[in-house]
Design a protein around this motif. Structure first.
Motif, PDB file in Angstrom:
ATOM      1  N   ASP B 316       0.822  -1.210   0.000  1.00 18.83           N
ATOM      2  CA  ASP B 316       0.000   0.000   0.000  1.00 18.83           C
ATOM      3  C   ASP B 316       0.860   1.267   0.000  1.00 18.83           C
ATOM      4  N   ILE B 317       2.191   1.112  -0.051  1.00 23.58           N
ATOM      5  CA  ILE B 317       3.059   2.298   0.016  1.00 23.58           C
ATOM      6  C   ILE B 317       3.829   2.516  -1.281  1.00 23.58           C
ATOM      7  N   ASP B 318       4.525   1.477  -1.736  1.00 20.30           N
ATOM      8  CA  ASP B 318       5.373   1.656  -2.915  1.00 20.30           C
ATOM      9  C   ASP B 318       4.688   1.125  -4.173  1.00 20.30           C
ATOM     10  N   VAL B 319       4.820   1.883  -5.244  1.00 23.23           N
ATOM     11  CA  VAL B 319       4.348   1.390  -6.536  1.00 23.23           C
ATOM     12  C   VAL B 319       5.356   0.357  -7.023  1.00 23.23           C
ATOM     13  N   PRO B 320       4.909  -0.884  -7.258  1.00 20.32           N
ATOM     14  CA  PRO B 320       5.878  -1.905  -7.683  1.00 20.32           C
ATOM     15  C   PRO B 320       6.400  -1.620  -9.085  1.00 20.32           C
ATOM     16  N   GLU B 321       7.670  -1.912  -9.281  1.00 21.06           N
ATOM     17  CA  GLU B 321       8.240  -1.720 -10.611  1.00 21.06           C
ATOM     18  C   GLU B 321       7.964  -2.947 -11.469  1.00 21.06           C
ATOM     19  N   LEU B 322       7.966  -2.739 -12.780  1.00 21.63           N
ATOM     20  CA  LEU B 322       7.783  -3.858 -13.710  1.00 21.63           C
ATOM     21  C   LEU B 322       9.154  -4.498 -13.911  1.00 21.63           C
ATOM     22  N   LEU B 323       9.383  -5.661 -13.269  1.00 22.03           N
ATOM     23  CA  LEU B 323      10.726  -6.244 -13.279  1.00 22.03           C
ATOM     24  C   LEU B 323      10.719  -7.597 -13.982  1.00 22.03           C
ATOM     25  N   PRO B 324      11.827  -7.924 -14.653  1.00 20.53           N
ATOM     26  CA  PRO B 324      11.909  -9.215 -15.335  1.00 20.53           C
ATOM     27  C   PRO B 324      11.970 -10.360 -14.332  1.00 20.53           C
ATOM     28  N   VAL B 325      11.424 -11.514 -14.690  1.00 20.57           N
ATOM     29  CA  VAL B 325      11.532 -12.706 -13.859  1.00 20.57           C
ATOM     30  C   VAL B 325      12.481 -13.674 -14.551  1.00 20.57           C
ATOM     31  N   ARG B 326      12.499 -14.920 -14.075  1.00 15.35           N
ATOM     32  CA  ARG B 326      13.522 -15.846 -14.557  1.00 15.35           C
ATOM     33  C   ARG B 326      13.437 -16.066 -16.072  1.00 15.35           C
ATOM     34  N   GLU B 327      12.211 -16.282 -16.613  1.00 11.67           N
ATOM     35  CA  GLU B 327      12.086 -16.533 -18.049  1.00 11.67           C
ATOM     36  C   GLU B 327      12.291 -15.235 -18.830  1.00 11.67           C
ATOM     37  N   ALA B 328      12.989 -15.335 -19.931  1.00 13.51           N
ATOM     38  CA  ALA B 328      13.279 -14.142 -20.719  1.00 13.51           C
ATOM     39  C   ALA B 328      11.990 -13.554 -21.283  1.00 13.51           C
ATOM     40  N   GLY B 329      11.878 -12.249 -21.225  1.00 15.78           N
ATOM     41  CA  GLY B 329      10.740 -11.562 -21.833  1.00 15.78           C
ATOM     42  C   GLY B 329       9.532 -11.472 -20.935  1.00 15.78           C
ATOM     43  N   HIS B 330       9.559 -12.077 -19.775  1.00 12.95           N
ATOM     44  CA  HIS B 330       8.417 -12.057 -18.860  1.00 12.95           C
ATOM     45  C   HIS B 330       8.682 -11.024 -17.757  1.00 12.95           C
ATOM     46  N   LYS B 331       7.772 -10.071 -17.609  1.00 10.42           N
ATOM     47  CA  LYS B 331       7.954  -9.026 -16.604  1.00 10.42           C
ATOM     48  C   LYS B 331       6.704  -8.910 -15.750  1.00 10.42           C
ATOM     49  N   VAL B 332       6.904  -8.665 -14.466  1.00 11.82           N
ATOM     50  CA  VAL B 332       5.779  -8.588 -13.538  1.00 11.82           C
ATOM     51  C   VAL B 332       5.992  -7.413 -12.599  1.00 11.82           C
ATOM     52  N   SER B 333       4.916  -6.686 -12.272  1.00  9.88           N
ATOM     53  CA  SER B 333       5.053  -5.657 -11.250  1.00  9.88           C
ATOM     54  C   SER B 333       4.284  -6.096 -10.013  1.00  9.88           C
ATOM     55  N   CYS B 334       5.005  -6.725  -9.096  1.00  7.35           N
ATOM     56  CA  CYS B 334       4.377  -7.235  -7.877  1.00  7.35           C
ATOM     57  C   CYS B 334       5.443  -7.308  -6.794  1.00  7.35           C
ATOM     58  N   HIS B 335       5.045  -6.967  -5.540  1.00  9.38           N
ATOM     59  CA  HIS B 335       6.007  -6.976  -4.443  1.00  9.38           C
ATOM     60  C   HIS B 335       6.278  -8.375  -3.897  1.00  9.38           C
ATOM     61  N   LEU B 336       5.407  -9.335  -4.190  1.00  9.14           N
ATOM     62  CA  LEU B 336       5.625 -10.688  -3.678  1.00  9.14           C
ATOM     63  C   LEU B 336       6.941 -11.232  -4.242  1.00  9.14           C
ATOM     64  N   PRO B 337       7.684 -11.993  -3.446  1.00 10.70           N
ATOM     65  CA  PRO B 337       8.919 -12.588  -3.977  1.00 10.70           C
ATOM     66  C   PRO B 337       8.579 -13.582  -5.085  1.00 10.70           C
ATOM     67  N   GLU B 338       9.464 -13.667  -6.061  1.00  6.19           N
ATOM     68  CA  GLU B 338       9.178 -14.494  -7.237  1.00  6.19           C
ATOM     69  C   GLU B 338       8.870 -15.946  -6.859  1.00  6.19           C
ATOM     70  N   GLU B 339       9.634 -16.521  -5.923  1.00  5.80           N
ATOM     71  CA  GLU B 339       9.423 -17.925  -5.540  1.00  5.80           C
ATOM     72  C   GLU B 339       8.014 -18.123  -5.001  1.00  5.80           C
ATOM     73  N   ARG B 340       7.590 -17.155  -4.177  1.00 10.18           N
ATOM     74  CA  ARG B 340       6.268 -17.263  -3.569  1.00 10.18           C
ATOM     75  C   ARG B 340       5.187 -17.217  -4.662  1.00 10.18           C
ATOM     76  N   ARG B 341       5.393 -16.319  -5.651  1.00  9.51           N
ATOM     77  CA  ARG B 341       4.422 -16.213  -6.750  1.00  9.51           C
ATOM     78  C   ARG B 341       4.332 -17.526  -7.512  1.00  9.51           C
ATOM     79  N   ARG B 342       5.486 -18.140  -7.766  1.00  9.53           N
ATOM     80  CA  ARG B 342       5.496 -19.420  -8.484  1.00  9.53           C
ATOM     81  C   ARG B 342       4.736 -20.479  -7.693  1.00  9.53           C
TER      82      ARG B 342
END
Lengths: 329, 356
Positions: B316-342
């Motif tokens: 509720d404070i920071d606007v998440p950035e659109l950041l690349p994940v492990r697979e090339a070309g895939h970007k997500v803007s979410c504060h959850l850690p990538e492992e947790r999302r998977r």
């Protein structure tokens, strides 16, 4: 198409017949005696009966109605004073007051009314529609606000008030014109136009206001349509989008209204005619009612109804040509 | 002519459309609407980008801005829209107009209201052709229009040329719209919910047609929709938008099979699948799309997000950035850690709706 037109004409005739019956009925439903109006101050029973007989009012009402309508279709013979006179179809009878054929009376009034109305109609359509379209295209700007304000003034001002202002300024103060009077267009077109300028302006101001508001709202509605977005999306220039695609759709309901208005106005613009001292059929009908002059009342009402019915029919047929979605069946 | 071939030749690997950090704002009486807030993407010729989102996510505004169809009086645009190397944002209106319908074309949601009711179908296509080919004769324009009607699968195009839009069925109308959009061989086609107003069977036909035409004309396509089913049929790449921002961006497989944004999960879970277990309930996204005047603080999705991390922050404070994940070309803007999302996707989401 032809079937549609025939059907419309039949309906129109039926409407006219109904108006014929109703007007006749209403005239006799009110407690009034045309003979008493005609008969001068020292009126006695015998004289009243004579006048009644002369006017044909002594016959049963139904016979009078049948006679009147026979005359309308076939013409009819009258006794005026001592000589018999044939009144050819469409005979509307003789004026109680001047003993001349009603058709002749109307023949005097109609050119005046038509001159006033057609001229004013052209003016108010040009002024009203261009003002409305302009302010729609410049929505929210200063010019738009001025136009809306002006049209609000026009729409809420009665024609007699504005007509008196015009007379006061142009005739009595500045003396630009003489008091308007009617000159036939065949006699002198220039004087014809000059005499009609003030009535034209008076009607134009009031009517253009309404048309400006109506065409503005129609245009605004059209501009927000999806097909206008499409027209822009294919790269048409703004001018084409506005003046062809948008105007084509926005103007259609305006024309419908204009056709109906024209019909109503041609039936007489009594107030305007009276203020400018022009004896068109509007003025004639008002006077005929005061005089209990039945044949003239019948004549003016029927002619007004005729114009309304005709303009309605024309608008319906026209609409089918303008809007391809309307099917004539 | 002259106008048609001004565009520089673009290399096949150079995207035809590039949008960089696009921001679109409208001034209204209630406040400033942030309709698009920092969106970047690109589309190459022959490729299809799907833009997905609810109403009010900024997907349609993005496309109208690319076309230059916004109201210039009350719209503020920053960022870049490069069409064939030229920046539309800084271009003169007249130049953008020449681009419209010629290099970039658009088809709309409701083909009945999008075609002029008073003009014949043929005339409308002829108009679209002639405005960019002023030297073409009437007969040429007519021939070209009939060709296009034929190409999009309208039977008896000669006769149909003289029909009015109301005399066409819904699917035929959309075909005519497509013919009108493609009459000038545009290099980019923007389709704004082109199948939403159509029957499902007709939807499939229209999507097939767009696929075929894309192969033939090698155009770039932007497909705007709220329907992930449509996306899976036609898109190569997907942009998921929420409240004017990009939530997730990736290839169609990445979005459909390994989505990592809770909003994308919500979209996937809310669509029934033919192949799934019919007893598993769909899970609609709770709540309503946010107001674009008062966008929620931090991640705009956090009030509706079942996985949000708060007390203290950061959702509720920071606007998440659109950041690349492990697979090339895939970007997500979410504060959850990538492992947790998977893990969440694997354990909870992949069972429901079309996600399986």
């Amino acid at each position: 198409m032809l079937r549609f037109i025939i059907k419309r004409v039949l309906v129109a005739l039926l409407t006219l017949a109904a108006i014929d019956v109703i007007t006749f009925g209403v005239f006799f439903a009110v407690p009034s005696s045309p003979a008493a109006v005609m008969c001068s101050k020292n009126c006695d029973e015998a004289r009243l009966a004579r006048v009644n007989a002369a006017l044909g009012l002594d016959k049963p009402k139904l016979d009078q109605f049948i006679d009147f309508n026979k005359g309308l279709v076939f013409g009819r013979d009258f006794k005026v004073g001592d000589k018999a006179d044939h009144c050819p179809a469409p005979c509307l009878g003789y004026s109680f007051r001047t003993s001349e054929a009603v058709t002749k009376v109307l023949g005097r009034g109609l050119p005046i009314t038509v001159s006033i109305v057609i001229g004013a109609f052209i003016l108010w359509m040009i002024v009203g529609v261009s003002l409305g379209v302009y302010s729609a295209l410049h929505r929210g700007t200063f010019a738009d606000k001025i136009a809306i304000g002006l049209s609000l003034v026009g729409a809420s001002m009665p024609v007699y008030f504005f007509a008196l202002i015009l007379l006061g300024i142009f005739v009595f103060s500045l003396k630009f014109f003489e008091f308007p009077h009617f000159v036939s267009i065949t006699e002198n077109p220039l004087l014809w136009a000059k005499g009609l300028i003030l009535p034209w302006l008076a009607l134009t101001f009031v009517q253009a206001a309404g048309y400006a508001r109506y065409s503005r709202s129609q245009m605004l509605e059209t501009l927000s349509e999806d097909y206008i977005r499409t027209a822009r999306a294919i790269g048409l220039p703004k001018r084409t989008v506005h003046m062809k695609h948008a105007l084509r759709a926005a103007i259609t309901p305006v024309i419908t209204l204009a056709g109906l208005d024209l019909g109503v106005f041609l039936g007489g613009v009594a107030i305007t005619e009276t203020i400018f001292g022009m004896h068109g059929i509007g003025w004639q009908s008002v006077n005929a009612v005061f005089d209990l002059n039945l044949p003239v009342v019948m004549g003016t009402v029927l002619i007004a109804a005729f114009f309304v019915v005709v303009s309605n029919t024309v608008v319906d047929v026209l609409y089918a040509f303008i809007d391809p979605r309307v099917k004539l069946s | 002519m002259g106008t048609a071939e001004v565009t520089k030749p673009t290399g096949s690997d150079e995207p035809y459309l590039k949008v960089n950090d696009l921001r679109v704002r409208f001034e209204t009486e209630d406040g400033v609407v942030k309709a698009v807030d920092g969106v970047s993407f690109s589309v190459a010729r022959g490729r299809t980008l799907g833009i997905v989102g609810e109403s009010g996510s900024g997907k349609s505004v993005t496309s109208l801005t690319i076309m230059g169809l916004h109201n210039p009086g009350r719209t503020k645009i920053t960022g870049e829209i490069l069409v064939g190397g030229r920046n539309v944002v800084s271009m003169r209106d007249e130049d953008v107009r020449k681009l419209r319908g010629n290099d970039i074309a658009m088809i709309f949601q409701d083909p009945l209201s999008s075609l002029h009711p008073f003009y014949k179908i043929g005339k409308q296509i002829v108009d679209a052709y002639k405005v960019h080919h002023p030297s073409a004769s009437k007969a040429e324009a007519r021939k070209r229009s009939i060709e296009m009607l034929d190409r999009v699968g309208i039977p008896e195009p000669q006769r149909r040329f003289d029909n009015y839009p109301h005399e066409f069925s819904g699917g035929m109308r959309q075909r005519a719209m497509i013919a009108m959009a493609l009459v000038n061989d545009p290099k980019l086609l923007i389709a704004d919910e082109p199948t939403t107003a159509l029957d499902v069977t007709v939807q499939a036909q229209i999507l097939d047609l767009l696929n075929d035409l894309q192969k033939e004309f090698n155009s770039a396509i932007i497909m705007i929709t709220h329907d992930l089913g449509v996306i899976s049929q036609i898109a190569d790449e997907v942009l998921v938008m929420y409240a004017g921002r990009v939530a997730e961006h990736g290839s169609v497989e990445q979005i459909m099979k390994m989505a990592q944004h809770p909003y994308t999960w919500g979209l996937l879970e809310s669509i029934p699948s033919l192949h799934g277990d019919p007893t598993v309930d769909l899970r609609p996204i709770k709540g309503n799309p946010p107001s674009l005047i008062h966008v929620p603080s931090g991640c705009a999705f956090h009030p509706r997000c079942p996985y949000r991390m708060m007390n203290p922050g950061p959702c509720d404070i920071d606007v998440p950035e659109l950041l690349p994940v492990r697979e090339a070309g895939h970007k997500v803007s979410c504060h959850l850690p990538e492992e947790r999302r998977r893990n969440i996707y694997r354990d909870e989401v992949s069972e429901v709706g079309v996600a399986q």
